[in-house]
Design an enzyme around this catalytic site. Structure first.
Site, short mmCIF file in Angstrom:
data_model
loop_
_atom_site.label_atom_id
_atom_site.label_comp_id
_atom_site.label_asym_id
_atom_site.label_seq_id
_atom_site.Cartn_x
_atom_site.Cartn_y
_atom_site.Cartn_z
CE LYS A 111 -7.83 23.34 126.59
NZ LYS A 111 -8.11 24.65 127.01
CE LYS A 195 -15.61 23.58 125.44
NZ LYS A 195 -14.69 23.75 126.57
CE LYS A 198 -11.23 31.10 124.89
NZ LYS A 198 -10.39 31.18 126.08
#
Ligand code: AMP
Ligand code: TRP
Length: 331
Positions: A111, A195, A198
């Site tokens: 992140k 993966k 979102k």
């Protein structure tokens, strides 16, 4: 009776990955254990988020929990911020987790990789401290999560061991993570080597997508060379991901799913995967809409907070006493 705890961040756009890896299975524990499921709203603040968007996501997630089959009579459903003990325990635990281990967390590295140091909030770095507080506050034995959260449960175990060694073995309960045999890591439909997350509108199925979009995304999912519908993660990541989605939705094993599709062409295979996902999501969305319209999530969250506090306040007291804070009511 085993104590089960899990949470999801209300950062919006929940995906089929969240559903299969976590949400769908929470209800499986409510008949055999004591279940605590919360909305990790404080964790949602670790990256910039618009206040109105966040508030709506919290309502959505509460409705998703109920639509998934969680029964508020059996499971305690609440928001993290409505139980201040999470933040209070966080303030204690942060002294027992270290900079080095926190900076090695995969989620933090991912992140923050495109961010300047001057823009990385302390909350993003300290994310696992609050998560450890979430877990130990309820003396949780089992934490059902997707694969990407294993590392955070592991670091929770580390801090529990550290604290118990120092203050006595009964200070905190050591939790275990629980991963689904099938579906702990759903991959993107546009790139099955990453993966489903979102932030990828093409490769993701969002729980609020309309059914036409869901069908279209599955029909245009990336597949692999060859023509056989076989589970082979290495050579057929796209087909394997679709098989995993099908098996998870239908609640069958990968072997059973493979056997079902023997002799199928890719196109017909995808159509049946789409049928299965649409059938499940359509029902889920109807329930969700009804819960949003009736606002029945509100009394659920209020009652959940009150129930959660009963447990959380006891644990917090126990830890405060153990580390040497004075109990001014019982000295
Ligand atoms: P988050 O959206 O990060 O709050 O994640 C909520 C839950 O969904 C966690 O238990 C995650 O491990 C799980 N999860 C997120 N993405 C996936 C995925 N692609 N496959 C399986 N589980 C997932
Ligand atoms: N970190 C989890 C996620 O991103 C959400 C979460 C916060 C959580 N606290 C938790 C999950 C405690 C399980 C237990 O998915």
């Amino acid at each position: 009776m085993a104590r089960i705890l899990s949470g999801i961040k209300p950062t919006g756009n929940l995906t089929l990955g969240n559903y299969i890896g976590a949400l769908k299975h929470f209800k499986d524990f409510q008949d055999s254990g004591e279940v605590y499921i919360f909305i990790a709203d404080l964790h949602a603040l670790t990256l910039p988020i618009d206040p109105e968007f966040l508030r709506n996501n919290i309502r959505d997630l509460a409705a998703f929990y109920l639509a998934s089959g969680l029964d508020p009579k059996k499971a305690t459903i609440f928001t993290q911020s409505s139980v201040p003990e999470h933040a209070e325990l966080n303030a204690i635990l942060q002294n027992y987790l270290y900079m080095g281990e926190l900076s090695r967390m995969t989620q933090f590295k991912e992140k923050s990789k495109n961010m300047k140091d001057s823009a990385i909030g302390l909350g993003l770095f300290a994310y696992p401290v609050l998560m450890a507080a979430d877990i130990v506050l309820y003396d949780a034995d089992i934490v059902p999560v997707g694969e990407d959260q294993i590392q955070h449960v592991e670091i929770t175990r580390d801090v529990v061991n550290r604290i118990n060694k120092r203050y006595g073995k009964d200070t905190l309960v050591l939790p275990n993570y629980k991963i689904n045999k099938v579906g702990a890591r759903i991959m993107s439909l546009s790139d099955p080597t990453v993966k489903m997350s979102k932030s990828d509108p093409k490769g993701d199925i969002f729980l609020r997508d309309d059914m036409k979009t869901v069908r279209k995304k599955i029909m245009s999912a990336v597949t692999d060379l060859g023509s056989e519908v076989k589970y082979d993660k290495e050579n057929k990541p796209g087909i394997s991901n679709l098989l995993t989605i099908y098996a998870s939705i239908k609640e069958v094993s990968i072997e059973e799913a493979e056997a079902h599709f023997v002799g199928y062409r890719y196109g017909d295979f995808k159509r049946e995967v789409a049928d299965a996902v649409v059938a499940e999501l359509e029902l889920f969305q109807q329930r969700y809409q009804q819960i949003i319209d009736s606002k029945e999530y509100l009394p659920v969250l209020r009652e959940g907070a009150a129930r959660a506090k009963l447990i959380a306040s006891k644990t917090l007291k126990r830890v405060q006493n153990a580390v040497g804070l004075l109990d001014i009511d019982n000295d």
